[in-house]
Design a protein around this motif. Structure first.
Motif, PDB file in Angstrom:
ATOM      1  N   LEU A 228     -49.342  27.594 -16.091  1.00 43.13           N
ATOM      2  CA  LEU A 228     -47.870  27.321 -16.224  1.00 43.13           C
ATOM      3  C   LEU A 228     -47.619  25.836 -16.172  1.00 43.13           C
ATOM      4  O   LEU A 228     -47.918  25.429 -15.127  1.00 43.13           O
ATOM      5  CB  LEU A 228     -47.513  27.865 -14.218  1.00 43.13           C
ATOM      6  CG  LEU A 228     -46.031  27.923 -13.904  1.00 43.13           C
ATOM      7  CD1 LEU A 228     -45.268  28.908 -15.006  1.00 43.13           C
ATOM      8  CD2 LEU A 228     -45.956  28.297 -12.891  1.00 43.13           C
ATOM      9  N   ALA A 229     -46.715  25.348 -16.567  1.00 49.33           N
ATOM     10  CA  ALA A 229     -45.928  24.304 -16.838  1.00 49.33           C
ATOM     11  C   ALA A 229     -44.936  24.022 -16.800  1.00 49.33           C
ATOM     12  O   ALA A 229     -43.464  24.845 -16.866  1.00 49.33           O
ATOM     13  CB  ALA A 229     -45.419  24.173 -19.250  1.00 49.33           C
ATOM     14  N   GLY A 230     -44.711  23.179 -15.843  1.00 44.75           N
ATOM     15  CA  GLY A 230     -43.616  22.601 -14.987  1.00 44.75           C
ATOM     16  C   GLY A 230     -42.730  23.373 -13.687  1.00 44.75           C
ATOM     17  O   GLY A 230     -42.019  22.946 -13.472  1.00 44.75           O
ATOM     18  N   ARG A 231     -43.619  24.072 -13.612  1.00 40.28           N
ATOM     19  CA  ARG A 231     -42.617  24.950 -12.140  1.00 40.28           C
ATOM     20  C   ARG A 231     -43.673  25.264 -10.850  1.00 40.28           C
ATOM     21  O   ARG A 231     -43.159  25.638 -10.257  1.00 40.28           O
ATOM     22  CB  ARG A 231     -43.107  26.446 -12.777  1.00 40.28           C
ATOM     23  CG  ARG A 231     -41.986  26.847 -14.374  1.00 40.28           C
ATOM     24  CD  ARG A 231     -40.576  26.977 -13.591  1.00 40.28           C
ATOM     25  NE  ARG A 231     -40.757  25.016 -14.135  1.00 40.28           N
ATOM     26  CZ  ARG A 231     -40.076  24.568 -14.998  1.00 40.28           C
ATOM     27  NH1 ARG A 231     -40.285  24.830 -16.309  1.00 40.28           N
ATOM     28  NH2 ARG A 231     -39.343  23.408 -14.999  1.00 40.28           N
ATOM     29  N   TYR A 232     -44.753  24.069 -11.071  1.00 41.36           N
ATOM     30  CA  TYR A 232     -45.606  23.978  -9.803  1.00 41.36           C
ATOM     31  C   TYR A 232     -45.664  22.356  -9.524  1.00 41.36           C
ATOM     32  O   TYR A 232     -46.875  22.155  -9.972  1.00 41.36           O
ATOM     33  CB  TYR A 232     -46.486  24.872  -9.122  1.00 41.36           C
ATOM     34  CG  TYR A 232     -46.603  24.481  -8.154  1.00 41.36           C
ATOM     35  CD1 TYR A 232     -45.997  24.776  -6.565  1.00 41.36           C
ATOM     36  CD2 TYR A 232     -48.175  23.452  -7.856  1.00 41.36           C
ATOM     37  CE1 TYR A 232     -46.339  24.897  -6.238  1.00 41.36           C
ATOM     38  CE2 TYR A 232     -48.289  23.754  -6.177  1.00 41.36           C
ATOM     39  CZ  TYR A 232     -47.516  23.923  -5.307  1.00 41.36           C
ATOM     40  OH  TYR A 232     -48.053  23.453  -3.712  1.00 41.36           O
TER      41      TYR A 232
END
Length: 338
Positions: A205-209
């Motif tokens: 998951l890129a950029g969301r955590y």
């Protein structure tokens, strides 16, 4: 010289990855050119340092990244974990590219979206040929979702995955061709839909955590813990805004994002911690996260990242961020939750 990187298990598989990995998108020349020898040297340097997790994809430079990563890892696969992606098939370019892209000097191919059973099986064979290897360890379904395709165009593509693509991935995993399957996306919501199809091992998951954004905290991250799936955090610098740049989510950062970054950086300065160091190390405070995946363009950039990675961060920094409500409520931090 090898570093002492800790390792975490990938979901319920037998795979163990160093908590710092190497992403292969930047090496393929996204937004700016990266000479092939520089890209290979970066992969080699990561391997020499003791990093054992490498990620690539057919899309990255339209095959360039897989060629470059394979060139280095060929003959050095023992102890490494390699992931690539499915969902895009490459076809020889005839004339101009079908749509604009951000790759500088990509290979002469264009992409065709295909999340079907046959498309995924062919994608794996094509990736192995480009890598020059006989196996990869993890396969991610790449960029399925409305962010990439739009709501209407995504519906038939999702149907491809639901009606046959997931079956192909399960067959590849159950037969031992790969050890783990998941999604590689920029939006956590589509992963919640994927959980309805069956079991997965790991999600990129890129950029969301990130230190800047924890929108995926619940229900996504909590569901991963419940289902025994791991998370690889891509884009830990949120496209550059957390490392001194002005880009956020692949575009110019709006003022409210710039202001939040300034507030986070002010707290970091109180503890004499570089903002990029806090950004790199933050995701690992969550127990679902097994790896943080930056994308350096050179050995020098990788050395800078490793320096930030080894920066000592006092637990009080995370507490201070929570007290100022710069972390989402419920975010795991050392000693408790925000």
């Amino acid at each position: 010289m090898a570093q002492g990187f800790s390792k975490r298990r990938v979901g319920q598989t037998a795979l163990e990855v160093t908590t710092l990995g190497l992403g292969g998108a930047s090496l393929a020349g996204i937004f700016s050119r990266v000479p092939d020898e520089q890209a290979r040297a970066t992969v080699q340097h990561a391997h020499d340092l003791g990093i054992n997790y490498f990620d690539t994809a057919p899309q990255y430079g339209y095959g360039r990244s897989e060629h470059l990563v394979g060139d280095v890892l060929r003959g050095r696969r023992e102890g490494t974990v390699l992931s690539s992606k499915v969902g895009r098939l490459l076809k020889p370019l005839q004339g101009d590219w079908a749509k604009p892209h951000n790759w500088i000097d990509p290979l002469p191919f264009d992409e065709v979206y295909d999340y079907s059973y046959d498309g995924i099986m062919r994608s794996v064979e094509d990736s192995l040929a480009r890598l020059g290897l006989n196996a990869v360890d993890i396969l991610y379904v790449h960029d399925i979702g409305t962010m990439t395709h739009g709501e209407e165009a995504n519906k038939p593509l999702w149907q491809q995955l639901a009606s046959g693509g997931y079956k192909a991935l399960r067959e590849l995993r159950d037969s031992g061709v790969v050890s783990g399957i998941g999604l590689g996306v920029n939006e956590w919501e589509v992963i919640m839909d994927a959980f309805e199809l069956g079991d997965w091992d790991v999600f990129l998951l890129a950029g969301r955590y990130t230190l800047l954004e924890q929108t995926s905290l619940d229900p996504f991250m909590t569901t991963c813990l419940q289902r025994g799936a791991s998370v690889v955090v891509g884009g830990p610098f949120n496209s550059g805004i957390l490392v001194g740049g002005s880009t956020w989510n692949y575009g110019k950062a709006p003022e409210e994002i710039v202001e939040k970054v300034r507030a986070i950086e002010a707290v970091c300065k109180q503890f004499d911690v570089p903002l990029p160091a806090a950004a790199l190390q933050f995701p690992l405070t969550h127990p679902a996260v097994c790896n943080v995946l930056p994308g350096p363009r050179s050995p020098e950039e990788l050395d800078e990242i490793v320096g930030w990675w080894n920066t000592e961060i006092p637990e009080e920094l995370w507490s201070a961020l929570a007290e100022k409500r710069l972390l989402a409520e419920g975010t795991p931090i050392p000693g408790g939750r925000a």
